[in-house]
Scaffold this active site. Sequence first.
Site, mmCIF file in Angstrom:
data_model
loop_
_atom_site.group_PDB
_atom_site.id
_atom_site.type_symbol
_atom_site.label_atom_id
_atom_site.label_comp_id
_atom_site.label_asym_id
_atom_site.label_seq_id
_atom_site.Cartn_x
_atom_site.Cartn_y
_atom_site.Cartn_z
ATOM 1 N N LYS A 104 -28.066 -27.850 54.185
ATOM 2 C CA LYS A 104 -26.593 -28.255 54.572
ATOM 3 C C LYS A 104 -26.816 -28.866 55.961
ATOM 4 O O LYS A 104 -27.226 -28.338 56.893
ATOM 5 C CB LYS A 104 -25.863 -26.788 54.913
ATOM 6 C CG LYS A 104 -24.447 -27.256 55.517
ATOM 7 C CD LYS A 104 -23.797 -25.906 55.920
ATOM 8 C CE LYS A 104 -22.477 -26.269 56.818
ATOM 9 N NZ LYS A 104 -21.822 -24.970 57.024
ATOM 10 N N THR A 119 -18.794 -20.149 60.343
ATOM 11 C CA THR A 119 -17.342 -19.829 59.977
ATOM 12 C C THR A 119 -17.129 -18.411 60.034
ATOM 13 O O THR A 119 -15.964 -17.946 60.221
ATOM 14 C CB THR A 119 -17.033 -20.595 58.767
ATOM 15 O OG1 THR A 119 -17.325 -21.924 58.703
ATOM 16 C CG2 THR A 119 -15.504 -20.619 58.378
ATOM 17 N N TYR A 149 -29.917 -25.351 57.097
ATOM 18 C CA TYR A 149 -28.711 -25.755 57.615
ATOM 19 C C TYR A 149 -28.916 -26.168 59.111
ATOM 20 O O TYR A 149 -29.489 -25.740 60.036
ATOM 21 C CB TYR A 149 -28.038 -24.242 57.805
ATOM 22 C CG TYR A 149 -26.523 -24.617 58.747
ATOM 23 C CD1 TYR A 149 -25.802 -25.786 58.702
ATOM 24 C CD2 TYR A 149 -26.069 -23.186 59.081
ATOM 25 C CE1 TYR A 149 -24.810 -25.704 59.301
ATOM 26 C CE2 TYR A 149 -24.713 -23.289 59.653
ATOM 27 C CZ TYR A 149 -24.114 -24.643 59.885
ATOM 28 O OH TYR A 149 -22.704 -24.684 60.524
ATOM 29 N N VAL A 200 -20.679 -28.027 51.969
ATOM 30 C CA VAL A 200 -20.359 -26.705 52.214
ATOM 31 C C VAL A 200 -19.360 -26.664 53.210
ATOM 32 O O VAL A 200 -19.273 -27.230 54.154
ATOM 33 C CB VAL A 200 -21.600 -25.775 53.122
ATOM 34 C CG1 VAL A 200 -21.457 -24.408 53.361
ATOM 35 C CG2 VAL A 200 -22.882 -26.231 52.008
#
Length: 294
Positions: free
Chosen positions: A163, A47, A135, A204
């Site tokens: 995540k 992001t 992740y 998250v």
Amino acid sequence: MDFGRLITAMVTPFDAEGKIDWETTGRLIDYLIGEQQTDSIVVCGTTGESPTLDDEEKIALYKFAVERAAGRVPVIAGTGSNNTAHSIHLTKEAEAAGADGVLLVSPYYNKPSQEGLYQHFRAIAESTKLPVMLYNVPGRTGVNLNVDTTLRLAEIPNIVATKDCAPTEQLTAIAAGAPAHFKVYSGDDSQTLPALAVGAYGIVSVTSHIIGREMKQMINAYVEGRTAEAARLHQQLSPIFKGLFNCPHPVTNPVPVKYALNHLGIPVGGVRLPLVPLTEAEAAFVRNLLDNRE
């Protein structure tokens, strides 16, 4: 280290020239901690447009975020890449900057085997004293960090969380098999409540830039056993969860959330190529979504 249940994967504000806007970055950190009640922040994640941030910018962001957060919430530094040695370098820099943990994305494009994934994450974890969050985002990396490999990595003492953007079935299996110290986070805002229901610890989030306070209420309601209230809040928030990624068709994160923040008076600027701004039709959809919230 407990990163809390609501973690915001923070956008990186840019100025009109496409450079990091440090003044706005500071205000955004304050806003996420204060107004949106985030428990932790991630800098230099997907992001945050990590693919188009150079090392100098990433290290500066690690340092700036730690200083601005000033202990109010943990700062998690995105240090992962598809180059193990480079990830180790960035992880060492994040540790030196005072970060509270690191987020390591699965290696993308080179598509390693499950053994390659294990050895990659293990090597980085062994290079640092920081807590590590894995992740897994197969839609971006082209490879799935599967259940068995995740659980094998969870035995490494400083690998403390994942995540995971895989389907709920995978989150369920990881949560069921993980050691007590290892926490599962969803990486899909729309799956926050379903993920909690199958044993995840938190989210998250991207949409917590906009509705973090409400998401916190939903999470707390579920954790405290008020499941009907949690379901009602999920239903209320669902259009935002879906809409910020589908405008009304799929649009790459963080393009919509950056537009949304700008529309709400938080001037985070645009995106760097190869991402491009929303079309006028997409922008109108986001404006309507935000202006007609319940």
